[in-house]
Design a protein around this motif. Structure first.
Motif, PDB file in Angstrom:
ATOM      1  N   SER A 100      33.791  42.082  40.614  1.00 20.68           N
ATOM      2  CA  SER A 100      35.114  42.171  40.002  1.00 20.68           C
ATOM      3  C   SER A 100      35.840  40.832  40.031  1.00 20.68           C
ATOM      4  CB  SER A 100      35.955  43.225  40.709  1.00 20.68           C
ATOM      5  OG  SER A 100      36.129  42.862  42.054  1.00 20.68           O
ATOM      6  N   PHE A 101      35.402  39.914  40.930  1.00 23.45           N
ATOM      7  CA  PHE A 101      36.078  38.610  40.961  1.00 23.45           C
ATOM      8  C   PHE A 101      35.852  37.826  39.671  1.00 23.45           C
ATOM      9  CE2 PHE A 101      31.878  37.616  42.647  1.00 23.45           C
ATOM     10  CZ  PHE A 101      31.594  36.426  42.000  1.00 23.45           C
TER      11      PHE A 101
ATOM     12  N   ARG B  34      36.431  38.773  36.824  1.00 22.82           N
ATOM     13  CA  ARG B  34      37.540  38.994  35.899  1.00 22.82           C
ATOM     14  C   ARG B  34      38.606  37.903  36.021  1.00 22.82           C
ATOM     15  NH1 ARG B  34      40.085  44.287  37.245  1.00 22.82           N
ATOM     16  NH2 ARG B  34      39.168  43.677  39.231  1.00 22.82           N
ATOM     17  N   ASP B  35      38.650  37.278  37.183  1.00 18.65           N
ATOM     18  CA  ASP B  35      39.666  36.239  37.393  1.00 18.65           C
ATOM     19  C   ASP B  35      39.287  34.916  36.746  1.00 18.65           C
ATOM     20  OD1 ASP B  35      41.429  37.822  38.855  1.00 18.65           O
ATOM     21  OD2 ASP B  35      40.184  37.612  40.643  1.00 18.65           O
TER      22      ASP B  35
END
Lengths: 131, 173
Positions: A9-10, A12-13
């Protein structure tokens, strides 16, 4: 909860430009290491004894060179475009333990026996290196 | 006997800056407990705070937090005006200069990770320049540049991601 999603999910940053920055960073590091760590390709070994050039030989031919010094004979091995001091009468064996010299500008020095071997050719990075 | 008090008037922004600098200082202390394989290679966790302050309060506040952290940190570790202090300072100043430029990149495309990576590269550039000009004027230190650059890229990316994650949480709690 989906574990796959949480693991990555990191990502997405990271915005598109961030990827570009990272790519530029990696390229920059590769260029830097190439420039800094790769000396010119060596083609000649210069052997010195007592400060005078004893012989200057091409690295293309495998051979053993015996160099006389005040303590005895040092043996320099040239093999596959590399050179090393394979045997030396010096007490601490620093130059023998230095191993193979591959890049232009690298040098192995046996101070007690006053023998040194230096690789030259290609572009020499430094005129001299002192420590 | 009446106690004499000196009253400083402070703004809300001052309080924010002080709080953030304190957190950054805490991270600096924490980071010093982590052993490093090579002097100078460290994660720079305090820069996470600088990045968050930059995004929330702007560049001027980030300068305050960053410099307060450098000065207060050096007082804490007892190396104020010692070489280590000037290395931190040169790194911080170069990072801030890079950030001043980086915030003008389009925000839709470039996030905290870009800011962080650019700042960390600027940081080592500043430090290596100072080391070369002042401490070790020898071209041999060039051999270390790729190592420091790799560390800058890795830690810059990680710090940027952490800062981005904190800011995500701020926006949608």
């Amino acid at each position: 909860m989906n574990s796959h999603e949480t693991t990555f999910s990191f990502l997405r940053d990271l915005k598109p430009g961030d990827w570009l920055t990272l790519l530029a960073g990696v390229l920059c590091i590769i260029l830097l290491s190439n420039k800094v760590w790769n000396g010119g390709i060596a083609d000649t070994a210069v052997v010195r004894s007592g400060g005078k050039v004893f012989s200057s030989v091409p690295l293309s031919r495998d051979q053993l060179i015996e160099v006389p010094g005040p303590l005895g004979t040092s043996i320099i091995t040239i093999e596959k475009g590399k050179a090393r001091i394979s045997s030396d009468p010096s007490p601490r064996q620093y130059c023998v333990r230095q191993g193979w010299l591959e890049q232009s500008g690298e040098i192995a020095i046996c101070l007690p026996n006053e023998v040194s071997v230096e690789l030259t050719g290609g572009q020499k990075k430094y005129d001299s290196l002192n420590y | 006997m009446t106690a004499s008090t000196i009253k400083l008037s402070t703004t809300t922004e001052d309080h924010h800056i002080a709080k953030m600098a304190a957190v950054a200082l805490g991270l600096t202390v924490l980071e010093n407990a982590i052993p490093s394989p090579l002097p100078g290679v460290k994660p720079g966790l305090a820069n996470i705070i600088t990045l968050i302050v930059l995004a929330r309060f702007g560049w001027r506040a980030a300068v305050w937090v960053s410099l307060l952290r450098v000065v207060a940190g050096s007082l804490l570790f007892g190396n104020f005006l010692a070489p280590g202090f000037f290395l931190s300072l040169s790194g911080a100043l170069c990072s801030l200069a890079a950030l001043a430029l980086a915030i003008h990149l389009p925000q839709r495309l470039f996030g905290p990770v870009t800011h962080s990576v650019l700042a960390s590269f600027a940081h080592i550039t500043g430090q290596m320049t100072l080391i070369y000009l002042w401490l070790i004027p020898h071209s041999g230190i060039a051999y270390l540049i790729p190592i420091f650059a790799t560390a800058a890229l890795v830690f810059g990316t990680v710090n940027g991601l952490v800062a981005a994650r904190f800011m995500d949480k701020d926006e949608n709690p």
